[in-house]
Design an enzyme around this catalytic site. Sequence first.
Site, PDB file in Angstrom:
ATOM      1  N   ASP A 315       0.827  -1.214   0.000  1.00 40.08           N
ATOM      2  CA  ASP A 315       0.000   0.000   0.000  1.00 40.08           C
ATOM      3  C   ASP A 315       0.861   1.264   0.000  1.00 40.08           C
ATOM      4  O   ASP A 315       2.023   1.234   0.391  1.00 40.08           O
ATOM      5  CB  ASP A 315      -0.920   0.007   1.237  1.00 40.08           C
ATOM      6  N   GLU A 316       0.228   2.356  -0.439  1.00 43.24           N
ATOM      7  CA  GLU A 316       0.770   3.706  -0.289  1.00 43.24           C
ATOM      8  C   GLU A 316       2.233   3.836  -0.732  1.00 43.24           C
ATOM      9  O   GLU A 316       3.065   4.320   0.023  1.00 43.24           O
ATOM     10  CB  GLU A 316       0.628   4.166   1.186  1.00 43.24           C
ATOM     11  N   VAL A 317       2.525   3.417  -1.947  1.00 36.11           N
ATOM     12  CA  VAL A 317       3.891   3.564  -2.457  1.00 36.11           C
ATOM     13  C   VAL A 317       4.013   4.928  -3.127  1.00 36.11           C
ATOM     14  O   VAL A 317       3.325   5.219  -4.101  1.00 36.11           O
ATOM     15  CB  VAL A 317       4.232   2.445  -3.472  1.00 36.11           C
TER      16      VAL A 317
END
Length: 519
Positions: A315-317
Site C-alpha cells: 500500500d501507499e507507495v
Amino acid sequence: MFSYSILLIAALCGAATSDPSTSTDLLWPLPNGNTVGSDMYSLDSKTFMFVPAGKGGSSDVLKEALERYMKLIFLPSPVPALASSITAPMDKLTVTVDSSDETLALNTDNSYMLDTSMSMLSAKTVYGALKGLETFSQLVSTNSMGQFQVPSFKANDVPSFLYRGFMIDTSRHFLEMKTIMDHLDAMAYSKFNVLHWHIVDDQSFPYTSIAFPAMSVKGAYDQNHIYSQDDIAQVIKYAKYRGIRVVVEFDTPGHTQSWGKGIPNLLTPCYANDKPTGTYGPINPTLDSTWTFLHTFFTEIARVFPDSYIHLGGDEVSFLCWESNPDIQKWMKMMNYTNYAQLEQYYETKLLELVKTIGKQYVVWQEIFDNKLEVLPDTVIHVWKGGDNWPKEVYNITKAGLKTLLSSCWYLNYISYGEDWPKYYQCDPLAFNGTAEQQALVVGGEACIWAEYVDSTNFLPRTWPRAGAIAERLWSKTDFSDLHSATTRLHNHRCRLIVRGIPAQPPSGPSFCPHEWEE
Ligand SMILES: *[C@@H]1O[C@H](CO)[C@@H](O)[C@H](O)[C@H]1NC(C)=O
Ligand SMILES: *[C@@H]1O[C@H](CO)[C@@H](O)[C@H](O)[C@H]1NC(C)=O
Ligand SMILES: *[C@@H]1O[C@H](CO)[C@@H](O)[C@H](O)[C@H]1NC(C)=O
C-alpha cells in the site's frame, strides 16, 4: 424425550442493562441454526466431565481446550440469573471430532453441532469443536439457587465467512506479549480465526531476524521492544491452540523506513538538485542486492510463520523519491519504462513470484489491484480504502475473479463519542452487486486497529467489545437491523469478557456488570 419449542419472548425495551430473558441473550456471536428448548439442566462443577471421542479425540489442541473450558464454564455467571427450574442433571458433554488433522488453513472447517439434551457436541475438525465448546460455555449461567445450569439447546452452526480476522500493528507502538495473548483469548471468545500481525512498519522493526539481526538491533525502538524468535513461536502456538491462524505482514516496498537502518542500500536515496538529501524512499527494486536480500529474508519468514499465507502489503507507495534518483532514472531508460507505476509493477511481480517459489500464497492491500498490477490467480486482495465506496471496489476485484477481504468499514482505531459498534455491525461484506460466483470470492473480513495512539495501556479496552460487532457480522446470519437483540447480547458478552479477565469497555452507555473489573 425432550421437546423443543422456540421461546418467543417479548422484546425488552431500552437500556442495555436488561436482565437476560432467554438463553440466547447469553450468546455472542449468535450461532446459526439454533433452537432453544424449555428444559434446563444442572451442572455440578465437581463431577461434570467432557468426554473426548472420535479420531480427533486425542488431539492435544482438544485436550488443552477441554481443560480451559472446564474452568471457564464454572466461573461466576457474567449476567444475573435466568429464571428457570432444573429439569435434570447433565453429567457430561461428549465431544466427538471426526478428523485428527490439526492443519489450520483458510478453508479449515469451523462448523459444529451441539445438542445439550443429548449431551453431545460434534465437529469435523478440532477447530470446529473449539467453536462448539465456546458456545457451550456461553450457555452456562447460575440460577437463583447458585446452581450452574445450561438450557436444552441445539445448533447446527456454520460460520458465514471462512476468514474472520483481526489486525494488530506492533510497529507504531509495541504490544506486550501478555497483551497479545489476552487478545488471542478474547478473539477465541468471539470466534475470530485469523490474527493478521502487521509486525513492522516505517516507525520500528521489532521482528528479530535470524539471517539479519541488524534489522531489529538498528530498526527497533530499543532492545526492550522486540519479539524474539521464541516470542513469535509462543504467539503462533497459543493462537493455534485457540483455532487462530497467524498471518504475518511484511509490507514493502513502501512503509520500510525502519528496514533501511539495518540493511545498507536497501532503500532508495532521495535527491534534490542533483544531490542526495540524506532521506530515503521505498525499497530500490533496481539492484541485485535487493533481490538477494528479499529472497533470504522471505525464505526465513516462510519458515518462521507456518501459515500458507503471507501478507505482502503493497500500500501507499510514493513515487517521488524514485523519480528524484538519477540511478533509477537511468535504469528506467534502460528498461524502456515510461512511468513509475511500471517500476512498482516490476517490483511487485518479481516479489510475488519470489514468494510463490518459496511455497506461500499471499494477501496484498488493494493498491496492487487498483494500480492494475498483474497478480497470480490465488491472490487475496485486502480492501481498506473507499469509505462507503468499498462495494464498487469489491465488485471490481471479484469481477476480475480474485478473492477479497474487507476492512474499509472496520477500522477500530477511529474513535468517537458514543455508541459506535452498530455501524460496524451493519456493514455487510456481501452488500455489493455481484453474482453468486463473485460473492463466493469474498472470503471474509478483518477488524484493524492501527497503533499510532494504541499500546498495551489501552489496546484491550479500546478493542473489546467493539471488535465483537465485527466477529458476529462475520460469523452469524443475524438480521442487520436487529440492534435490539445485539445490544443486549453484546452487553452480556462484555460482562463475560470481564469475568474472563479481559478489560472490555461499556459498549452502549449506562449499564453495569454484576462482576466489576479488577486487575
Ligand atoms: C528498449 O528498447 C530498445 C529499442 O527499441 C531495445 O533495443 C531494447 O531491447 C529494449 N530494452 C528492453 C529491456 O526491453
Ligand atoms: C471499478 O471499475 C470500473 C470500470 O473499470 C472503474 O471505472 C471504477 O473506477 C472502478 N471502481 C473502483 C472503486 O475501483
Ligand atoms: C444493483 O443493480 C441494480 C440493477 O442494475 C440496481 O438497480 C441497483 O441500484 C444496484 N445496486 C447497487 C448497490 O449498486
